[in-house]
Design a protein around this motif. Sequence first.
Motif, PDB file in Angstrom:
ATOM      1  N   GLU A  23       0.753  -1.379  -0.022  1.00  0.00           N
ATOM      2  CA  GLU A  23       0.045  -0.059  -0.065  1.00  0.00           C
ATOM      3  C   GLU A  23       1.106   0.978  -0.037  1.00  0.00           C
ATOM      4  O   GLU A  23       0.565   2.337  -0.850  1.00  0.00           O
ATOM      5  N   LYS A  24       2.006   1.098   0.491  1.00  0.00           N
ATOM      6  CA  LYS A  24       2.811   2.368   0.855  1.00  0.00           C
ATOM      7  C   LYS A  24       3.579   2.509  -0.599  1.00  0.00           C
ATOM      8  O   LYS A  24       3.664   3.854  -1.107  1.00  0.00           O
ATOM      9  N   GLY A  25       3.841   1.532  -1.024  1.00  0.00           N
ATOM     10  CA  GLY A  25       4.427   1.688  -2.739  1.00  0.00           C
ATOM     11  C   GLY A  25       3.393   2.205  -3.377  1.00  0.00           C
ATOM     12  O   GLY A  25       3.785   3.087  -4.534  1.00  0.00           O
ATOM     13  N   GLN A  26       2.079   1.911  -3.304  1.00  0.00           N
ATOM     14  CA  GLN A  26       1.161   2.571  -4.399  1.00  0.00           C
ATOM     15  C   GLN A  26       1.066   3.950  -4.138  1.00  0.00           C
ATOM     16  O   GLN A  26       0.660   4.817  -4.776  1.00  0.00           O
ATOM     17  N   THR A  27       1.032   4.283  -2.656  1.00  0.00           N
ATOM     18  CA  THR A  27       0.728   5.770  -2.364  1.00  0.00           C
ATOM     19  C   THR A  27       1.924   6.572  -2.840  1.00  0.00           C
ATOM     20  O   THR A  27       1.613   7.629  -3.253  1.00  0.00           O
ATOM     21  N   LEU A  28       2.953   6.156  -2.871  1.00  0.00           N
ATOM     22  CA  LEU A  28       4.223   6.884  -3.158  1.00  0.00           C
ATOM     23  C   LEU A  28       4.165   6.906  -4.802  1.00  0.00           C
ATOM     24  O   LEU A  28       4.426   8.208  -5.206  1.00  0.00           O
ATOM     25  N   GLN A  29       3.854   5.954  -5.634  1.00  0.00           N
ATOM     26  CA  GLN A  29       3.499   5.977  -6.988  1.00  0.00           C
ATOM     27  C   GLN A  29       2.742   7.155  -7.342  1.00  0.00           C
ATOM     28  O   GLN A  29       2.778   7.560  -8.326  1.00  0.00           O
ATOM     29  N   SER A  30       1.478   7.322  -6.572  1.00  0.00           N
ATOM     30  CA  SER A  30       0.481   8.096  -6.906  1.00  0.00           C
ATOM     31  C   SER A  30       0.999   9.579  -6.700  1.00  0.00           C
ATOM     32  O   SER A  30       1.122  10.541  -7.367  1.00  0.00           O
ATOM     33  N   ASP A  38       7.852  18.437 -10.065  1.00  0.00           N
ATOM     34  CA  ASP A  38       8.778  18.997  -8.887  1.00  0.00           C
ATOM     35  C   ASP A  38      10.047  17.795  -8.604  1.00  0.00           C
ATOM     36  O   ASP A  38       9.744  16.899  -8.056  1.00  0.00           O
ATOM     37  N   PHE A  39      11.066  18.173  -9.292  1.00  0.00           N
ATOM     38  CA  PHE A  39      12.040  17.493  -9.462  1.00  0.00           C
ATOM     39  C   PHE A  39      12.563  17.015  -8.046  1.00  0.00           C
ATOM     40  O   PHE A  39      12.755  15.797  -7.724  1.00  0.00           O
ATOM     41  N   ALA A  40      12.695  18.071  -7.183  1.00  0.00           N
ATOM     42  CA  ALA A  40      13.010  17.628  -5.920  1.00  0.00           C
ATOM     43  C   ALA A  40      12.352  16.773  -5.080  1.00  0.00           C
ATOM     44  O   ALA A  40      12.585  15.684  -4.431  1.00  0.00           O
ATOM     45  N   GLN A  41      11.011  17.125  -5.148  1.00  0.00           N
ATOM     46  CA  GLN A  41      10.057  15.941  -4.366  1.00  0.00           C
ATOM     47  C   GLN A  41       9.881  14.865  -4.937  1.00  0.00           C
ATOM     48  O   GLN A  41       9.830  13.660  -4.604  1.00  0.00           O
ATOM     49  N   LEU A  42       9.970  14.631  -6.410  1.00  0.00           N
ATOM     50  CA  LEU A  42      10.120  13.308  -7.099  1.00  0.00           C
ATOM     51  C   LEU A  42      11.202  12.572  -6.742  1.00  0.00           C
ATOM     52  O   LEU A  42      11.201  11.376  -6.680  1.00  0.00           O
ATOM     53  N   THR A  43      12.357  13.287  -6.618  1.00  0.00           N
ATOM     54  CA  THR A  43      13.704  12.408  -6.261  1.00  0.00           C
ATOM     55  C   THR A  43      13.459  12.033  -4.697  1.00  0.00           C
ATOM     56  O   THR A  43      13.847  10.820  -4.618  1.00  0.00           O
ATOM     57  N   GLN A  44      12.800  12.617  -3.884  1.00  0.00           N
ATOM     58  CA  GLN A  44      12.698  12.263  -2.526  1.00  0.00           C
ATOM     59  C   GLN A  44      11.822  11.106  -2.732  1.00  0.00           C
ATOM     60  O   GLN A  44      11.958  10.109  -1.795  1.00  0.00           O
ATOM     61  N   LEU A  45      10.643  11.193  -3.268  1.00  0.00           N
ATOM     62  CA  LEU A  45       9.583  10.098  -3.263  1.00  0.00           C
ATOM     63  C   LEU A  45      10.196   8.761  -3.960  1.00  0.00           C
ATOM     64  O   LEU A  45       9.832   7.605  -3.593  1.00  0.00           O
ATOM     65  N   GLN A  46      11.192   8.889  -4.865  1.00  0.00           N
ATOM     66  CA  GLN A  46      11.582   7.920  -5.528  1.00  0.00           C
ATOM     67  C   GLN A  46      12.687   7.088  -4.473  1.00  0.00           C
ATOM     68  O   GLN A  46      12.509   5.678  -4.545  1.00  0.00           O
ATOM     69  N   GLN A  47      13.247   7.726  -3.645  1.00  0.00           N
ATOM     70  CA  GLN A  47      14.278   7.159  -2.689  1.00  0.00           C
ATOM     71  C   GLN A  47      13.307   6.409  -1.937  1.00  0.00           C
ATOM     72  O   GLN A  47      13.563   5.250  -1.428  1.00  0.00           O
ATOM     73  N   GLU A  48      12.238   7.071  -1.360  1.00  0.00           N
ATOM     74  CA  GLU A  48      11.128   6.274  -0.447  1.00  0.00           C
ATOM     75  C   GLU A  48      10.548   5.207  -1.223  1.00  0.00           C
ATOM     76  O   GLU A  48      10.508   4.122  -0.461  1.00  0.00           O
ATOM     77  N   LEU A  49      10.242   5.211  -2.323  1.00  0.00           N
ATOM     78  CA  LEU A  49       9.538   4.004  -3.070  1.00  0.00           C
ATOM     79  C   LEU A  49      10.840   2.964  -3.200  1.00  0.00           C
ATOM     80  O   LEU A  49      10.281   1.665  -3.009  1.00  0.00           O
TER      81      LEU A  49
END
Length: 72
Positions: A23-30, A38-49
């Motif tokens: 579920e966390k993975g799906q939330t992060l992908q969304s 937003d490159f900075a936010q996208l980079t952080q989200l990719q790391q979390e994913l």
Amino acid sequence: TKWTYLEQKEWETIEDDIAALEEKGQTLQSAMAENASDFAQLTQLQQELDNAEAALAEKWERWEYLSQFAKD
């Protein structure tokens, strides 16, 4: 081979752990789709994913190991 107490406790919760990580993975992908510009936010989200996917892979491996005991 029998389970240890800790393995038994782990077996009781591992499927919930797996579901939570999926579920966390799906939330992060969304969230990534929403923040695509937003490159900075996208980079952080990719790391979390990446971290969530690695944890999920470890849980699945552990589930496979523990499931051998469940069959016995």
